[in-house]
Every structure is written in structure tokens, then in C-alpha cells.
Design a protein around this motif. Structure first.
Motif, short mmCIF file in Angstrom:
data_model
loop_
_atom_site.label_atom_id
_atom_site.label_comp_id
_atom_site.label_asym_id
_atom_site.label_seq_id
_atom_site.Cartn_x
_atom_site.Cartn_y
_atom_site.Cartn_z
N TRP A 1 0.75 -1.20 0.17
CA TRP A 1 0.11 0.11 0.05
C TRP A 1 0.83 1.29 0.04
O TRP A 1 1.91 1.33 0.40
CB TRP A 1 -1.02 0.01 1.24
N GLY B 1 -2.29 -0.97 -3.29
CA GLY B 1 -3.27 -0.29 -2.95
C GLY B 1 -2.78 1.33 -2.96
O GLY B 1 -1.71 1.44 -2.45
N VAL C 1 -6.00 -1.55 -6.09
CA VAL C 1 -7.03 -1.30 -5.18
C VAL C 1 -6.96 0.23 -4.71
O VAL C 1 -6.35 0.56 -4.01
CB VAL C 1 -6.81 -2.23 -3.64
#
Length: 269
Positions: A35, A62, A92
Motif C-alpha cells: 500500500w 493499494g 485497489v
């Protein structure tokens, strides 16, 4: 209870020149998710995500989160769709309010951030689903807008949230919620799980909304694997579907957390 997914965060306290080494380490370790933050006025989230996807083979990337006052929803959908087509199933994106002081600095402050987030998220979601969008809202105005190249399958679209109204909105208009470290204690996750489920039920949309949690862990602590295993376990029991570990602002490098996840048996075999 199903096995929780795990990931690590590349914090913006690390310069973008460090990203490639972290991406390679994550991909080689087999961690499911990596992420990225997008913070004013540091690194661009979608730019960094493009590099991370290109440098890796399997890790999902993400972006938490993309502040909605900074992007027209048509542009956000175009950018997300491009990445989703280039790397299907590996992106994402997360939409959110952003930090209000920063958005005010760039002329993006609005009277109702929740209204903007609702209108923006619905427009991006529908555009990515291949729909033509006509919107005349308080903040979002789109006239017969449709993507020429929507993705074959829309990537999961989350909303970053802290307050209860925004958490509930995430279940209503998106595919789930991203909670930052301020909401990563078990009690907060349980409350968020209930609110997200309530929002999804009220929307009438099918499927279960997901709860993804950023959890800060000091990578210098003794017995790190045991600490990581305990943190992931308690958040799973509270209702988290994905637990994403991040180091501290002083120790942002997430690679020790990768080793801890492996040692704790929390990476896919």
C-alpha cells in the motif's frame, strides 16, 4: 473465521527512490498487498502505483488514499481504468476526504466534504462499471460522460474513513472501507465492521463490504513476529479482512515487517 489477508505500507517518509527495492522485496516475499499513501505535498499516489505495478509480478497495490478535492471524478476514473486494464486484479484504489487543511491550501475546501465524497465516489464507481454518467450534484457535474475503455472488471473501490458517517458511507457507495492507524484498535474495527455492513444493507447492493486496516508497528521492538501475529489476530477477530502493517514515521522501512510476517506464518505458502 477465514484467514485474514496481509500487506505492508510504503510510507511517504521514505523517498520515492526507495520504492523499487521495497516493491521487489514484497514481491519476492509473497506478501499479498503493498500500500501507498498520497499526502500533500509528497508523492503522487497513482504515479507511485504505476511504478510499483510495473516493477512487480504478483503483489496487489493499494493507494490509500486519493483525496477527492484534488481530482475531477472523470479524470480519477480514467487513471484508475488505465491501471486496471494494464494490471488486471492488482490495483485497489481508495477515495477519501483528504486532510482538510491541505485541501484548503490548494483551493479544494468545500462546505460538505461528505456530500463531495458521496458524489465523487458514485461517479467514479459508475464510470469504472462502464456506465454513462449524468450528474448534477452539489459538487459533481458530469454531462453524458462515459469511459471509452473501462476495465473488463472494476477494481475494488474503497473509501478511507474515520468518522462513523463516512465509514457507513463506505459500505453504501463503495466496496468497503480503509481505516488508518487511528482506527486500528479492535473496538474501532468492530464498530466499523458494523457500520460498513449497515451501509451495504441499506444500499441494497449485493456482496459483503470489506474492511482494510492500516496497523502501525514499531519494527525495532523485540520479538517482532509475536507482536505482529498478535496484532493481526486481534484485528481479524474484530472483523478486519485485510491488515496492512506500517512502520513508524521514525522507522518507516517496511521490510522488517515483511520478515516478521513470514516468521509468524502470515504469508501465503
Amino acid at each position: 473465521m477465514t484467514r485474514v489477508s496481509t500487506g505492508i505500507v510504503f510510507r511517504p517518509q521514505q523517498p520515492p527512490e526507495d520504492l523499487r527495492a521495497v516493491v521487489r522485496a514484497a514481491d519476492e516475499a509473497g506478501v499479498p498487498e503493498l500500500w501507498l499513501w498520497e499526502d500533500c505535498f509528497l508523492d503522487g499516489g497513482l504515479t507511485a502505483a504505476t511504478a510499483a505495478l510495473a516493477w512487480s509480478e504478483r503483489v496487489r497495490v493499494g493507494v490509500g488514499l486519493l483525496p477527492v478535492p484534488l481530482r475531477n471524478p472523470a479524470l480519477a476514473a480514467m487513471e484508475i481504468a488505465t491501471l486496471a486494464r494494464l494490471w488486471p486484479g492488482r490495483l485497489v484504489p481508495v477515495l477519501g476526504h483528504g486532510v482538510q487543511d491541505w485541501t484548503a491550501q490548494v483551493g479544494g475546501a468545500v462546505g460538505s466534504p461528505l456530500t463531495l465524497l458521496r458524489e465523487h465516489t458514485e461517479a467514479v464507481r459508475d464510470l469504472l462499471d462502464g456506465r454513462r454518467v449524468d450528474a448534477s450534484g452539489r459538487y459533481v457535474a458530469l454531462d453524458r460522460v462515459a469511459l471509452d475503455r473501462p476495465p473488463a472488471q472494476r477494481p475494488p473501490l474503497l473509501v478511507g474513513a474515520r468518522g462513523p458517517r463516512t465509514v457507513r458511507l463506505a459500505g453504501e457507495v463503495a466496496d468497503g472501507v480503509l481505516l488508518d492507524d487511528s482506527g486500528s484498535d479492535p473496538a474501532s474495527v468492530r464498530r466499523a465492521r458494523g457500520l460498513v455492513d449497515e451501509g451495504r444493507s441499506a444500499s441494497g447492493r449485493p456482496g459483503r463490504a470489506v474492511v482494510t486496516v492500516y496497523a502501525e508497528v514499531d519494527p525495532t521492538e523485540a520479538d517482532l513476529p509475536a507482536r505482529v501475529a498478535a496484532r493481526v489476530g486481534e484485528l481479524r477477530e474484530a472483523g478486519a479482512d485485510t491488515v496492512v502493517l506500517q512502520g513508524t514515521a521514525e522507522q518507516p522501512d517496511p521490510r522488517p515487517l515483511l520478515d516478521a510476517l513470514a516468521a509468524a506464518g502470515l504469508l501465503p505458502a
